[in-house]
Design a protein around this motif. Structure first.
Motif, PDB file in Angstrom:
ATOM      1  N   GLY A 240       7.424  -9.071   3.347  1.00  7.55           N
ATOM      2  CA  GLY A 240       7.141  -9.861   4.533  1.00  7.55           C
ATOM      3  C   GLY A 240       6.360  -9.109   5.587  1.00  7.55           C
ATOM      4  N   THR A 241       6.170  -7.793   5.398  1.00 12.81           N
ATOM      5  CA  THR A 241       5.410  -6.998   6.365  1.00 12.81           C
ATOM      6  C   THR A 241       3.916  -7.233   6.148  1.00 12.81           C
ATOM      7  OG1 THR A 241       7.140  -5.323   6.326  1.00 12.81           O
ATOM      8  CG2 THR A 241       5.022  -4.675   7.250  1.00 12.81           C
ATOM      9  N   ASP A 242       3.157  -7.288   7.225  1.00 12.89           N
ATOM     10  CA  ASP A 242       1.735  -7.604   7.094  1.00 12.89           C
ATOM     11  C   ASP A 242       1.002  -6.502   6.333  1.00 12.89           C
ATOM     12  OD1 ASP A 242       0.043  -5.840   9.244  1.00 12.89           O
ATOM     13  OD2 ASP A 242       2.091  -6.226   9.943  1.00 12.89           O
ATOM     14  N   PRO A 243      -0.047  -6.851   5.591  1.00 10.57           N
ATOM     15  CA  PRO A 243      -0.767  -5.894   4.735  1.00 10.57           C
ATOM     16  C   PRO A 243      -1.332  -4.692   5.479  1.00 10.57           C
ATOM     17  CG  PRO A 243      -1.363  -8.140   4.170  1.00 10.57           C
ATOM     18  CD  PRO A 243      -0.546  -8.222   5.418  1.00 10.57           C
ATOM     19  N   GLU A 244      -1.760  -4.859   6.739  1.00  8.29           N
ATOM     20  CA  GLU A 244      -2.322  -3.745   7.488  1.00  8.29           C
ATOM     21  C   GLU A 244      -1.270  -2.672   7.775  1.00  8.29           C
ATOM     22  OE1 GLU A 244      -5.435  -2.893   8.317  1.00  8.29           O
ATOM     23  OE2 GLU A 244      -5.988  -4.561   7.007  1.00  8.29           O
ATOM     24  N   THR A 245      -0.043  -3.130   8.070  1.00  4.11           N
ATOM     25  CA  THR A 245       1.046  -2.182   8.309  1.00  4.11           C
ATOM     26  C   THR A 245       1.366  -1.408   7.031  1.00  4.11           C
ATOM     27  OG1 THR A 245       2.003  -3.591  10.023  1.00  4.11           O
ATOM     28  CG2 THR A 245       3.454  -1.948   9.022  1.00  4.11           C
ATOM     29  N   ILE A 246       1.393  -2.096   5.901  1.00  2.00           N
ATOM     30  CA  ILE A 246       1.649  -1.453   4.607  1.00  2.00           C
ATOM     31  C   ILE A 246       0.537  -0.450   4.296  1.00  2.00           C
ATOM     32  CG2 ILE A 246       1.840  -1.826   2.120  1.00  2.00           C
ATOM     33  CD1 ILE A 246       4.272  -2.758   3.664  1.00  2.00           C
ATOM     34  N   LYS A 247      -0.696  -0.820   4.590  1.00  2.00           N
ATOM     35  CA  LYS A 247      -1.835   0.068   4.342  1.00  2.00           C
ATOM     36  C   LYS A 247      -1.736   1.330   5.191  1.00  2.00           C
ATOM     37  CE  LYS A 247      -6.898   0.036   4.194  1.00  2.00           C
ATOM     38  NZ  LYS A 247      -8.118  -0.784   4.418  1.00  2.00           N
ATOM     39  N   ARG A 251      -1.199   5.222   4.022  1.00  4.15           N
ATOM     40  CA  ARG A 251      -2.090   6.302   4.452  1.00  4.15           C
ATOM     41  C   ARG A 251      -1.292   7.487   4.979  1.00  4.15           C
ATOM     42  NH1 ARG A 251      -4.163   8.635   8.665  1.00  4.15           N
ATOM     43  NH2 ARG A 251      -2.928   7.378  10.091  1.00  4.15           N
ATOM     44  N   ARG A 252      -0.261   7.203   5.747  1.00  2.00           N
ATOM     45  CA  ARG A 252       0.585   8.265   6.286  1.00  2.00           C
ATOM     46  C   ARG A 252       1.334   8.990   5.179  1.00  2.00           C
ATOM     47  NH1 ARG A 252       3.409   5.667  11.747  1.00  2.00           N
ATOM     48  NH2 ARG A 252       1.451   5.272  12.880  1.00  2.00           N
ATOM     49  N   MET A 253       1.748   8.249   4.178  1.00  2.00           N
ATOM     50  CA  MET A 253       2.469   8.879   3.070  1.00  2.00           C
ATOM     51  C   MET A 253       1.540   9.790   2.264  1.00  2.00           C
ATOM     52  SD  MET A 253       5.635   8.155   3.319  1.00  2.00           S
ATOM     53  CE  MET A 253       5.342   8.246   5.098  1.00  2.00           C
ATOM     54  N   ARG A 254       0.287   9.413   2.154  1.00  2.00           N
ATOM     55  CA  ARG A 254      -0.684  10.277   1.472  1.00  2.00           C
ATOM     56  C   ARG A 254      -0.849  11.585   2.238  1.00  2.00           C
ATOM     57  NH1 ARG A 254      -2.840  12.437  -2.721  1.00  2.00           N
ATOM     58  NH2 ARG A 254      -2.969  10.365  -3.681  1.00  2.00           N
ATOM     59  N   LYS A 255      -0.897  11.495   3.590  1.00  2.00           N
ATOM     60  CA  LYS A 255      -1.008  12.694   4.414  1.00  2.00           C
ATOM     61  C   LYS A 255       0.243  13.551   4.263  1.00  2.00           C
ATOM     62  CE  LYS A 255      -2.116  14.252   9.089  1.00  2.00           C
ATOM     63  NZ  LYS A 255      -2.428  13.834  10.480  1.00  2.00           N
ATOM     64  N   SER A 256       1.413  12.890   4.196  1.00  2.00           N
ATOM     65  CA  SER A 256       2.670  13.624   4.005  1.00  2.00           C
ATOM     66  C   SER A 256       2.669  14.354   2.671  1.00  2.00           C
ATOM     67  CB  SER A 256       3.853  12.658   4.079  1.00  2.00           C
ATOM     68  OG  SER A 256       3.954  12.067   5.358  1.00  2.00           O
ATOM     69  N   TYR A 257       2.143  13.691   1.640  1.00  2.00           N
ATOM     70  CA  TYR A 257       2.053  14.309   0.311  1.00  2.00           C
ATOM     71  C   TYR A 257       1.194  15.571   0.374  1.00  2.00           C
ATOM     72  CZ  TYR A 257       0.864  14.864  -4.643  1.00  2.00           C
ATOM     73  OH  TYR A 257       0.673  15.375  -5.909  1.00  2.00           O
TER      74      TYR A 257
END
Length: 268
Positions: A240-247, A251-257
């Motif tokens: 139910g979360t909007d696609p931009e928030t998921i995107k 992106r933040r998770m990629r930076k965390s990785y």
């Protein structure tokens, strides 16, 4: 001869199963840890606490949050309901960035840790080699001696109290002629400090009280933990979360990785 070998094997497995479920303690130490999860400029450290239970021959080290949560579950003060949101609210206070259960003997280190929704275990030799340094620092009321070692891809400095003849310490570090009261790597990404020590005789019956633990190779555990930044499907988790928030979250998770800063830079 065959009967004797079978008896020894059975005895070992009975002892191992028992050791995984309980721990006989004579002393208890509390440690704080200032740590940096990510390797970024001007990253602020975070603070958490751990408990170290010891007797003369072995120790048991664990996040204080996880330790308290496991105690409450063992004594049925809290329990899972099956409702994801309710369980998250109940158990979120009993989680840790470092949820390992670490058992240490003179010869080996035994680790049990959660990966996703399962539990895995591995063991490694306790082969840390220290160099004692003729330097001393007063910590509290104790005159503590310095020691240095290189382990897990980092250079470590420890101060131990020779007046407490227990050769254990935080995380996987032991084998000094006294309890470790301070331990940190030379980058100061991880800094442990002793804040309490007392006698505590008794049995911790909920130590490693996890079911269906699967033995795995150590290197897989660290890769799985890092990969978890990328493998979580947030569109499914956060329906139910909007696609931009998921995107943006992805992106933040990629930076965390890319900037993840584990305690062990090198799997040994």
């Amino acid at each position: 001869m065959k009967k004797r070998i079978l008896f020894l094997i059975l005895t070992f497995f009975i002892f191992f199963a028992k050791a995984q479920k309980s721990f006989s303690s004579e002393y208890e130490a509390g440690y704080t840890l200032d740590y940096k999860v990510f390797n970024l400029p001007n990253t602020k450290s975070q603070l958490t606490t751990f408990i170290l239970l010891m007797n003369d021959k072995e120790s048991y080290f664990k996040s204080m949050n996880v330790h308290v949560g496991d105690s409450l579950k063992y004594y049925k003060k809290i329990k899972e309901t099956g409702d994801g949101l309710t369980d998250y609210k109940t158990f979120s206070n009993y989680q840790s960035e470092y949820p390992e259960n670490i058992g240490t003997t003179s010869g080996n280190i035994y680790v049990t840790t959660p990966i996703s929704s399962a539990f895995v275990s591995y063991e490694e030799p306790n082969n840390v080699e220290w160099k004692l340094v003729n330097e001393f620092k007063k910590i509290g009321n104790a005159q503590c001696q310095k020691a240095v070692t290189t382990k897990y891809g980092r250079n470590w400095i420890a101060y131990f109290n020779p007046n407490i003849p227990l050769n254990f310490g935080p995380y996987k570090f032991s084998k000094l002629p006294g309890l470790i009261v301070e331990l940190y790597d030379t980058k100061d990404d991880f800094h442990y400090k002793l804040y309490s020590f007392k006698k505590r005789k008794g049995v911790c019956r909920f130590a490693n009280s996890y079911k269906n633990v699967k033995p795995v190779k150590k290197e897989k555990v660290y890769q799985w933990r890092k990969d978890s930044f990328l493998t979580t499907d947030y569109s499914e988790v956060l329906k139910g979360t909007d696609p931009e928030t998921i995107k943006e979250l992805s992106r933040r998770m990629r930076k965390s990785y890319d900037t993840y800063n584990p305690i062990e830079l090198k799997v040994e």
